[in-house]
Design a protein around this motif. Structure first.
Motif, mmCIF file in Angstrom:
data_model
loop_
_atom_site.group_PDB
_atom_site.id
_atom_site.type_symbol
_atom_site.label_atom_id
_atom_site.label_comp_id
_atom_site.label_asym_id
_atom_site.label_seq_id
_atom_site.Cartn_x
_atom_site.Cartn_y
_atom_site.Cartn_z
ATOM 1 N N GLN A 31 0.079 10.973 4.246
ATOM 2 C CA GLN A 31 -0.112 11.484 5.594
ATOM 3 C C GLN A 31 0.152 12.978 5.628
ATOM 4 O O GLN A 31 1.290 13.421 5.470
ATOM 5 C CB GLN A 31 0.799 10.775 6.594
ATOM 6 C CG GLN A 31 0.568 11.212 8.041
ATOM 7 C CD GLN A 31 1.446 10.484 9.043
ATOM 8 O OE1 GLN A 31 2.483 9.930 8.694
ATOM 9 N NE2 GLN A 31 1.022 10.474 10.311
ATOM 10 N N ARG B 274 0.833 -1.201 0.000
ATOM 11 C CA ARG B 274 0.000 0.000 0.000
ATOM 12 C C ARG B 274 0.862 1.244 0.000
ATOM 13 O O ARG B 274 1.954 1.262 0.558
ATOM 14 C CB ARG B 274 -0.871 0.069 1.261
ATOM 15 C CG ARG B 274 -2.038 -0.851 1.301
ATOM 16 C CD ARG B 274 -2.914 -0.545 2.503
ATOM 17 N NE ARG B 274 -3.977 -1.502 2.653
ATOM 18 C CZ ARG B 274 -5.138 -1.437 2.046
ATOM 19 N NH1 ARG B 274 -5.379 -0.432 1.226
ATOM 20 N NH2 ARG B 274 -6.068 -2.353 2.239
ATOM 21 N N SER C 210 -5.099 5.775 2.919
ATOM 22 C CA SER C 210 -4.680 4.883 1.850
ATOM 23 C C SER C 210 -4.913 5.496 0.473
ATOM 24 O O SER C 210 -5.975 6.052 0.195
ATOM 25 C CB SER C 210 -5.439 3.560 1.963
ATOM 26 O OG SER C 210 -5.040 2.662 0.946
ATOM 27 N N PHE D 296 6.190 -0.746 7.808
ATOM 28 C CA PHE D 296 6.037 0.609 7.312
ATOM 29 C C PHE D 296 7.394 1.200 6.937
ATOM 30 O O PHE D 296 8.346 1.106 7.714
ATOM 31 C CB PHE D 296 5.408 1.489 8.391
ATOM 32 C CG PHE D 296 3.976 1.165 8.695
ATOM 33 C CD1 PHE D 296 3.647 0.076 9.479
ATOM 34 C CD2 PHE D 296 2.957 1.966 8.202
ATOM 35 C CE1 PHE D 296 2.322 -0.225 9.771
ATOM 36 C CE2 PHE D 296 1.631 1.679 8.486
ATOM 37 C CZ PHE D 296 1.319 0.584 9.265
ATOM 38 N N GLY D 297 7.448 1.858 5.795
ATOM 39 C CA GLY D 297 8.615 2.658 5.484
ATOM 40 C C GLY D 297 8.590 3.952 6.280
ATOM 41 O O GLY D 297 7.568 4.322 6.861
ATOM 42 N N ALA D 298 9.718 4.637 6.309
ATOM 43 C CA ALA D 298 9.825 5.889 7.066
ATOM 44 C C ALA D 298 9.156 7.050 6.355
ATOM 45 O O ALA D 298 8.934 8.106 6.956
ATOM 46 C CB ALA D 298 11.285 6.202 7.341
ATOM 47 N N GLY E 210 0.552 16.125 11.032
ATOM 48 C CA GLY E 210 -0.287 16.103 12.209
ATOM 49 C C GLY E 210 -1.587 15.336 12.055
ATOM 50 O O GLY E 210 -2.481 15.466 12.886
ATOM 51 N N ARG E 211 -1.674 14.529 11.010
ATOM 52 C CA ARG E 211 -2.879 13.741 10.762
ATOM 53 C C ARG E 211 -2.530 12.275 10.602
ATOM 54 O O ARG E 211 -1.368 11.892 10.495
ATOM 55 C CB ARG E 211 -3.589 14.235 9.490
ATOM 56 C CG ARG E 211 -3.934 15.711 9.490
ATOM 57 C CD ARG E 211 -4.966 16.050 10.544
ATOM 58 N NE ARG E 211 -6.214 15.357 10.356
ATOM 59 C CZ ARG E 211 -7.197 15.809 9.577
ATOM 60 N NH1 ARG E 211 -7.058 16.930 8.906
ATOM 61 N NH2 ARG E 211 -8.323 15.128 9.476
ATOM 62 N N GLY E 212 -3.557 11.430 10.559
ATOM 63 C CA GLY E 212 -3.333 10.020 10.323
ATOM 64 C C GLY E 212 -3.178 9.725 8.839
ATOM 65 O O GLY E 212 -3.674 10.462 7.994
ATOM 66 N N PRO E 213 -2.484 8.625 8.483
ATOM 67 C CA PRO E 213 -2.320 8.247 7.068
ATOM 68 C C PRO E 213 -3.648 7.846 6.436
ATOM 69 O O PRO E 213 -4.532 7.298 7.104
ATOM 70 C CB PRO E 213 -1.371 7.050 7.144
ATOM 71 C CG PRO E 213 -0.728 7.112 8.482
ATOM 72 C CD PRO E 213 -1.738 7.739 9.389
ATOM 73 N N ILE F 122 3.863 7.191 2.537
ATOM 74 C CA ILE F 122 4.380 6.033 3.255
ATOM 75 C C ILE F 122 4.070 4.762 2.483
ATOM 76 O O ILE F 122 2.927 4.543 2.060
ATOM 77 C CB ILE F 122 3.765 5.946 4.664
ATOM 78 C CG1 ILE F 122 4.091 7.224 5.456
ATOM 79 C CG2 ILE F 122 4.267 4.718 5.407
ATOM 80 C CD1 ILE F 122 3.364 7.317 6.782
ATOM 81 N N TYR G 292 0.338 5.134 1.382
ATOM 82 C CA TYR G 292 -0.491 6.013 2.199
ATOM 83 C C TYR G 292 0.000 7.453 2.048
ATOM 84 O O TYR G 292 1.193 7.696 1.866
ATOM 85 C CB TYR G 292 -0.399 5.653 3.688
ATOM 86 C CG TYR G 292 -1.259 4.506 4.155
ATOM 87 C CD1 TYR G 292 -0.786 3.204 4.123
ATOM 88 C CD2 TYR G 292 -2.522 4.726 4.681
ATOM 89 C CE1 TYR G 292 -1.557 2.156 4.582
ATOM 90 C CE2 TYR G 292 -3.308 3.682 5.148
ATOM 91 C CZ TYR G 292 -2.816 2.399 5.095
ATOM 92 O OH TYR G 292 -3.585 1.353 5.558
#
Lengths: 116, 109
Positions: free
Chosen positions: B38, B34, B46, B99-101, B41-44, B89, B36
């Motif tokens: 982001q 996947r 998809s 997860f990648g950085a 200050g928020r969530g990822p 991400i 994502y």
């Protein structure tokens, strides 16, 4: 943010204190997760829960605790045993947690915890 | 060593330009990948998901490619907009999710 709420948005903790981060979802998802995000690193799994009253440790569970008394709620407690708790904490949920899940994880808006 | 490596770490482009972000992984066995987005200050959120048998997947101006043989994926953004400024991400699922950085993209006017 896909029906997942986290509170508070910002949280400050003094050394030696326990704090609890809230996560609620109204998506009727079975699985819920807590991640920690640090600059320059990928998300790391703290705890996850596949069903009510059951949860499993992730990669970095030391110094954290969780509960899953209701399907909608998965609070995370950061204890004084967590030596470096300053980070961005993300809660997520998915319909199922199987090992090779195609099910999307929906993330909350996150809580930024700072230790004073 | 992280099993999911993303490059570059950060990227600055002008509005309207295209860009490509890279993701190399060593996670095995592979189930799906996947991308994502982001916002700060928020969530990822998809963008795309690809399984082993899929080579490309599009979502508007976002096109992801996957080469399962070389274990590489890319995310191409066409005609960038200021709202594309975010971290992207790469997440690879095998026995677990890795997860990648992330790549921090800044689109300037």
């Amino acid at each position: 943010d896909g029906g997942i709420t986290q509170s508070p948005k910002y949280l400050f903790r003094k050394e030696g204190q326990n704090v609890t981060l809230s996560c609620e979802q109204n998506l009727n998802h079975d699985a819920m997760y807590w991640y920690r995000q640090d600059p320059g690193q990928g998300l790391r799994l703290i705890y996850y829960s596949q069903i009510v009253n059951d949860f499993q440790k992730g990669d970095i569970a030391e110094g954290y605790s969780v509960s899953r008394e209701k399907k909608e709620s998965f609070p995370l407690t950061v204890t004084s045993a967590q030596k470096n708790p300053t980070a961005f904490y993300l809660c997520a949920s998915s319909m199922q947690r199987d090992l090779s899940s195609y099910n999307e994880q929906f993330f909350g808006p996150g809580t930024r915890l700072t230790v004073l | 060593k992280n099993q999911v490596e993303q490059s570059p770490q950060s990227l600055i482009i002008l509005e309207g330009k295209n860009c490509t972000l890279q993701c190399n992984y060593t996670v095995s066995p592979f189930s799906n990948l996947r991308w994502y987005k982001q916002d700060t200050g928020r969530g990822p959120v998809s963008l795309t998901i690809m399984t082993f048998s899929e080579n490309t997947k599009s979502n508007g101006r976002y096109t992801a490619t996957l080469d399962a043989d070389t274990k590489q994926s890319s995310l191409h953004i066409t005609a960038s907009q200021l709202s594309d400024s975010a971290s992207y991400i790469c997440v690879v699922s095998a026995r677990d999710m890795r997860f990648g950085a992330g790549t921090r993209l800044t689109v300037k006017p």
